[in-house]
Design an enzyme around this catalytic site. Structure first.
Site, mmCIF file in Angstrom:
data_model
loop_
_atom_site.group_PDB
_atom_site.id
_atom_site.type_symbol
_atom_site.label_atom_id
_atom_site.label_comp_id
_atom_site.label_asym_id
_atom_site.label_seq_id
_atom_site.Cartn_x
_atom_site.Cartn_y
_atom_site.Cartn_z
ATOM 1 N N GLU A 61 50.360 46.484 -22.143
ATOM 2 C CA GLU A 61 50.564 45.128 -22.671
ATOM 3 C C GLU A 61 50.133 44.073 -21.663
ATOM 4 O OE1 GLU A 61 54.903 45.310 -23.169
ATOM 5 O OE2 GLU A 61 55.113 44.204 -21.269
ATOM 6 N N HIS A 63 50.861 39.498 -20.925
ATOM 7 C CA HIS A 63 51.618 38.305 -21.307
ATOM 8 C C HIS A 63 51.392 37.232 -20.253
ATOM 9 C CE1 HIS A 63 54.143 40.612 -18.617
ATOM 10 N NE2 HIS A 63 54.351 41.536 -19.546
ATOM 11 N N HIS A 67 55.248 39.845 -13.758
ATOM 12 C CA HIS A 67 56.274 40.849 -13.457
ATOM 13 C C HIS A 67 56.267 41.115 -11.955
ATOM 14 C CE1 HIS A 67 56.528 43.180 -17.577
ATOM 15 N NE2 HIS A 67 57.184 42.046 -17.584
ATOM 16 N N HIS A 101 48.693 46.000 -18.277
ATOM 17 C CA HIS A 101 49.403 46.875 -17.324
ATOM 18 C C HIS A 101 50.188 47.954 -18.050
ATOM 19 C CE1 HIS A 101 52.158 43.602 -18.321
ATOM 20 N NE2 HIS A 101 53.168 44.418 -18.065
ATOM 21 N N CYS A 115 62.497 45.402 -12.211
ATOM 22 C CA CYS A 115 61.490 44.417 -12.624
ATOM 23 C C CYS A 115 62.161 43.055 -12.737
ATOM 24 C CB CYS A 115 60.878 44.828 -13.959
ATOM 25 S SG CYS A 115 59.664 43.643 -14.567
#
Lengths: 149, 149
Positions: A61, A63, A67, A101, A115
């Site tokens: 995914e 975004h 992270h 990733h 995370c």
């Protein structure tokens, strides 16, 4: 439960539910759980613990939010953009915004990682069939997606 | 240094400086180092690793921002408000706003912990002599400050 001190045992924490990884049924993932360790209204970020069973993987995914990952146990491989890295305990991984990733547990024990993310964040984007074709044109990405299945 | 993947070895990280704990010379602390693991402009919080040598301690302080802590190695004791807790690897400690707190390495090996904080935060407040007298009126606090010296 003591709200200030929560004891740990075998990567499980007092008062912390073991949740399914995602609600989104489109997500392609396998053998992964999520525990939210800190979701403090006084803080702008959350800390979660993900654990992937041997052979499992997180969804591929991307975004707009980033992270910040610290590996807590096990060994694995991650794809960040077009780079594949072997990771082991206490390694740090920074996933930049809008970067494809995925994490995979490639050893004999679970891969567990912390995370840190912003509490307010956008929803992950999954690859379209077209994105997947494009991604696999890079031989490193193609090998990662193929060899660790 | 790879900005995405930074390897760990013995609680030290590639490209991460080992810093003194504080600049503030008034702070009463002993045998403690700081490593900033993530200070990502795209995130609202930072992740730091603190390590206290056996017999050492962090400063006794309070502030409006909260601390979210995960113990990474060793054993120790912490004072949060008027409560004293023994802590060990992977335990979680949430320090609420404006709460006096201190961590002490009370075992034979270093006490190492991760601490997540908001990037924008207020400066810690140290106890005045008057605050210390008040704190020590609680027998648990007095014992913590006395017995672990």
């Amino acid at each position: 439960m003591n709200p200030v001190h929560r004891k740990a045992k075998d990567y499980r924490w007092e008062g912390v539910a073991i949740e399914p990884y995602k609600e989104d049924t489109r997500a392609l993932f396998k053998s992964i759980t999520r525990q939210v360790l800190f979701s403090d209204p006084a803080q702008e970020s959350e800390l979660r613990y993900f654990e992937i069973a041997p052979g499992g993987f997180s969804s591929l995914e991307r975004h707009r939010h980033s992270h910040n990952v610290l590996i807590l146990r096990g060994i694995g491989h991650c794809l960040i953009g077009h780079e594949v890295q072997a990771v082991t305990a206490h390694d740090l991984v920074a996933v930049p915004p809008m970067t494809w990733h995925q994490f995979r547990a490639t050893g004999d024990e679970p891969l567990g990682f912390l995370c840190m993310v912003n509490t307010r964040r956008d929803k992950p984007e999954l690859p379209t069939p077209h994105d997947l074709v494009e991604l696999q044109q890079d031989s490193r990405v193609a090998a990662f997606l193929r060899d660790f299945r």
